[in-house]
Design a protein around this motif. Structure first.
Motif, mmCIF file in Angstrom:
data_model
loop_
_atom_site.group_PDB
_atom_site.id
_atom_site.type_symbol
_atom_site.label_atom_id
_atom_site.label_comp_id
_atom_site.label_asym_id
_atom_site.label_seq_id
_atom_site.Cartn_x
_atom_site.Cartn_y
_atom_site.Cartn_z
ATOM 1 N N HIS A 201 -56.794 2.533 -53.072
ATOM 2 C CA HIS A 201 -55.408 2.596 -52.589
ATOM 3 C C HIS A 201 -54.447 1.973 -53.598
ATOM 4 C CE1 HIS A 201 -57.048 3.892 -48.756
ATOM 5 N NE2 HIS A 201 -57.892 2.880 -48.832
ATOM 6 N N ALA A 202 -54.642 2.303 -54.877
ATOM 7 C CA ALA A 202 -53.812 1.713 -55.927
ATOM 8 C C ALA A 202 -52.339 2.043 -55.731
ATOM 9 C CB ALA A 202 -54.291 2.185 -57.300
ATOM 10 N N ALA A 204 -50.642 2.763 -52.875
ATOM 11 C CA ALA A 204 -50.072 1.995 -51.765
ATOM 12 C C ALA A 204 -49.885 0.536 -52.169
ATOM 13 C CB ALA A 204 -50.978 2.100 -50.544
ATOM 14 N N PHE A 205 -50.813 0.017 -52.931
ATOM 15 C CA PHE A 205 -50.754 -1.347 -53.445
ATOM 16 C C PHE A 205 -49.510 -1.516 -54.307
ATOM 17 C CE2 PHE A 205 -52.114 -4.449 -56.737
ATOM 18 C CZ PHE A 205 -52.565 -5.494 -55.960
ATOM 19 N N CYS A 206 -49.305 -0.607 -55.254
ATOM 20 C CA CYS A 206 -48.149 -0.680 -56.149
ATOM 21 C C CYS A 206 -46.844 -0.462 -55.388
ATOM 22 C CB CYS A 206 -48.287 0.354 -57.262
ATOM 23 S SG CYS A 206 -49.638 0.038 -58.420
ATOM 24 N N ASP A 207 -46.842 0.507 -54.478
ATOM 25 C CA ASP A 207 -45.623 0.801 -53.708
ATOM 26 C C ASP A 207 -45.146 -0.431 -52.948
ATOM 27 O OD1 ASP A 207 -45.675 3.413 -54.597
ATOM 28 O OD2 ASP A 207 -46.592 4.207 -52.764
ATOM 29 N N PHE A 208 -46.082 -1.191 -52.396
ATOM 30 C CA PHE A 208 -45.698 -2.385 -51.642
ATOM 31 C C PHE A 208 -44.916 -3.352 -52.516
ATOM 32 C CE2 PHE A 208 -46.651 -6.859 -50.829
ATOM 33 C CZ PHE A 208 -46.068 -7.011 -49.576
ATOM 34 N N PHE A 209 -45.410 -3.639 -53.712
ATOM 35 C CA PHE A 209 -44.745 -4.630 -54.555
ATOM 36 C C PHE A 209 -43.403 -4.116 -55.075
ATOM 37 C CE2 PHE A 209 -49.186 -6.100 -54.697
ATOM 38 C CZ PHE A 209 -48.970 -7.380 -54.226
ATOM 39 N N LEU A 210 -43.313 -2.822 -55.347
ATOM 40 C CA LEU A 210 -42.024 -2.271 -55.749
ATOM 41 C C LEU A 210 -41.017 -2.369 -54.606
ATOM 42 C CD1 LEU A 210 -43.171 0.864 -57.765
ATOM 43 C CD2 LEU A 210 -41.923 -1.110 -58.673
ATOM 44 N N ALA A 239 -65.180 2.109 -59.295
ATOM 45 C CA ALA A 239 -63.921 2.226 -58.553
ATOM 46 C C ALA A 239 -62.894 1.228 -59.083
ATOM 47 C CB ALA A 239 -64.157 2.006 -57.063
ATOM 48 N N HIS A 240 -63.339 0.061 -59.487
ATOM 49 C CA HIS A 240 -62.417 -0.918 -60.055
ATOM 50 C C HIS A 240 -61.844 -0.419 -61.375
ATOM 51 C CE1 HIS A 240 -61.262 -4.532 -62.409
ATOM 52 N NE2 HIS A 240 -60.632 -4.792 -61.284
ATOM 53 N N ALA A 241 -62.669 0.240 -62.188
ATOM 54 C CA ALA A 241 -62.180 0.797 -63.451
ATOM 55 C C ALA A 241 -61.082 1.831 -63.182
ATOM 56 C CB ALA A 241 -63.326 1.431 -64.230
ATOM 57 N N VAL A 244 -57.848 -0.029 -62.121
ATOM 58 C CA VAL A 244 -57.139 -0.619 -63.259
ATOM 59 C C VAL A 244 -56.379 0.448 -64.035
ATOM 60 C CG1 VAL A 244 -57.457 -1.787 -65.485
ATOM 61 C CG2 VAL A 244 -58.675 -2.605 -63.466
ATOM 62 N N SER A 245 -57.015 1.585 -64.252
ATOM 63 C CA SER A 245 -56.351 2.671 -64.982
ATOM 64 C C SER A 245 -55.106 3.155 -64.237
ATOM 65 C CB SER A 245 -57.319 3.838 -65.190
ATOM 66 O OG SER A 245 -58.375 3.458 -66.046
ATOM 67 N N ARG A 246 -55.196 3.220 -62.912
ATOM 68 C CA ARG A 246 -54.031 3.659 -62.138
ATOM 69 C C ARG A 246 -52.922 2.614 -62.176
ATOM 70 N NH1 ARG A 246 -50.793 7.534 -61.455
ATOM 71 N NH2 ARG A 246 -49.702 7.552 -59.429
ATOM 72 N N LEU A 247 -53.269 1.330 -62.149
ATOM 73 C CA LEU A 247 -52.248 0.293 -62.278
ATOM 74 C C LEU A 247 -51.506 0.430 -63.601
ATOM 75 C CD1 LEU A 247 -53.859 -3.018 -60.920
ATOM 76 C CD2 LEU A 247 -52.659 -1.222 -59.663
ATOM 77 N N LEU A 248 -52.246 0.755 -64.648
ATOM 78 C CA LEU A 248 -51.609 0.927 -65.957
ATOM 79 C C LEU A 248 -50.635 2.109 -65.926
ATOM 80 C CD1 LEU A 248 -51.277 0.202 -68.916
ATOM 81 C CD2 LEU A 248 -53.350 1.531 -69.415
#
Length: 422
Positions: A201-202, A204-210, A239-241, A244-248
């Motif tokens: 859920h990268a 949704a994770f990012c959307d929350f902080f934005l 899955a962690h890899a 991380v790529s999606r966060l980037l």
């Protein structure tokens, strides 16, 4: 030739173990001289929450640090010549805000008073934000305290693990605390614990902080330490890899409005080599967790330790509770004559040797995190951990791969141009 090929990788070396009896500590052996960068003060072990991945023992104890202990911790730094031109005091462990603002109103100026004008002291508090109100915000502004908020993302992720002592979710209370900080114009960063449930859920994770206007995020994970004996990421590394790529990707898409600590660190390490220090006649990569007294942790009662902050107060058959001394009885450097310090340092040096001999990332890390080596591998004198792969290697490799991919079209275009000219 790829960008990765142009990086000066540290050559692998033959590992030589060093018995603790042969290790001595001499302040003068280090160049530049050792200076404490972080003084981590634990004002209380108590936490008002009961997060299920917490590693801390004794978080039911409501004991509190006295101003005398604060004063002595600062005085020991000065007496041992460990206070440099800059020092960050981190108030951590338990929940710092269960101690009232009046304590910090006295403690914060006291540290600067003891250390004098030659040392610029800044203060940071890591909080779950459930207790943040107007009084706390006024204190933060009064003393220029940097704030980190522990929040794991949207409610359905956060409330899986971060509970009250009655088992209720805490997300709404955290949002209220964050809103109060914004109302007072207090900048803050977030630290999120990434668990196995987070990885798919990268976005949704990012959307929350934005949405919450949080621009700086650190991604910890539920480490296997202390009371938390297993990480949920252990079986989800591919899955962690991807996470991380999606966060980037999301960082790039945000135009710098959403930054992740681990990716920022990787970008910095690729652009600029890790600093080094000299010890025993050779250069070593700078790693604050493997250099004695660069980080010092002081418990509420004055007990202190060094190296990984997470070690203090934990239990080990070999090293007891990792307490090296107490500021009420002795200085920090006096502990270097004790067998516990010598054994601890020797084991950490052996672990650094393992990393140097076996890991291509050694020059960008300098030997990993001792606490994670102990709890994941069962020994401080060991090498790679899940912590290494999660916090350094994957972010580093993801950034490097992206740089290579971005450089490839330009490289092909440049080659084509050269061929036409020829």
């Amino acid at each position: 030739m790829s960008i990765a090929s142009n990086i000066q990788w540290v050559p692998r070396r033959t590992l030589r173990t060093v018995p603790s009896a042969m290790v001595r500590f001499d302040f003068a052996d280090f160049s530049p001289a050792i200076r404490t960068r972080l003084l981590i003060l634990q004002p209380t072990p108590f936490c008002n929450l009961d997060c299920d991945y917490c590693y801390l023992p004794h978080r039911d104890s409501k004991a509190r640090m006295s101003l005398e202990t604060v004063c002595l911790a600062a005085r020991r730094l000065a007496d041992d010549d460990l206070a440099g031109p800059e020092l960050t005091v981190v108030w951590h462990a338990g929940e710092p805000l269960v101690v009232p603002p009046s304590f910090y109103d006295e403690a914060i100026p006291l540290v600067s008073e003891v250390l004098g004008g030659a040392c610029a002291v800044s203060h940071s508090i890591q909080t779950n934000a459930t207790l943040v109100d107007d009084a706390w915000c006024r204190l933060f502004k009064r003393h220029g305290v940097r704030i980190g908020v522990s929040v794991d993302g949207p409610a359905w992720l956060h409330d899986l693990h971060r509970h009250t002592r009655r088992g209720q979710g805490t997300h709404q209370r955290v949002l209220q605390g964050m809103a109060r900080l914004r109302e007072h114009g207090i900048p803050y960063h977030a630290i999120a614990v990434v668990t196995g449930e987070t990885l798919d859920h990268a976005d949704a994770f990012c959307d929350f902080f934005l949405e919450q206007e949080v621009h700086e995020v650190g991604c910890n994970f539920d480490e296997a330490e202390g009371l938390n004996d297993r990480s949920s990421l252990a079986d989800h590394e591919p899955a962690h890899a991807r996470f991380v790529s999606r966060l980037l990707e999301r960082h790039i898409q945000s135009g710098g409005h959403l930054n992740f600590r681990e990716l920022d660190m990787a970008m910095h390490l690729i652009a600029e080599p890790l600093a080094t220090y000299r010890w025993q006649g050779r250069e070593w990569p700078d790693n604050a967790q493997t250099i004695p007294f660069t980080l010092i942790s002081v418990a509420y009662n004055g007990d202190f330790s060094t190296f990984s902050p997470e070690l203090l107060g934990q239990h080990s058959v070999e090293f007891g509770d990792f307490v090296l001394g107490n500021v009420h009885r002795a200085s920090f450097l006096e502990s270097t004559a004790g067998q516990r310090f010598l054994d601890l340092w020797a084991a950490i040096r052996r672990g650094t040797g393992v990393c140097e001999a076996s890991c291509a990332h050694f020059g960008f890390c300098g030997g990993g995190a001792p606490a994670n080596k102990l709890y994941e591998n069962g020994s401080l004198a060991s090498g790679e951990t899940l912590y290494c792969r999660t916090m350094l290697k994957r972010p580093f490799d993801a950034v490097l791969a992206r740089l290579e991919r971005d450089a490839a079209p330009r490289s092909r275009h440049g080659n084509a141009a050269t061929t036409e000219t020829e």
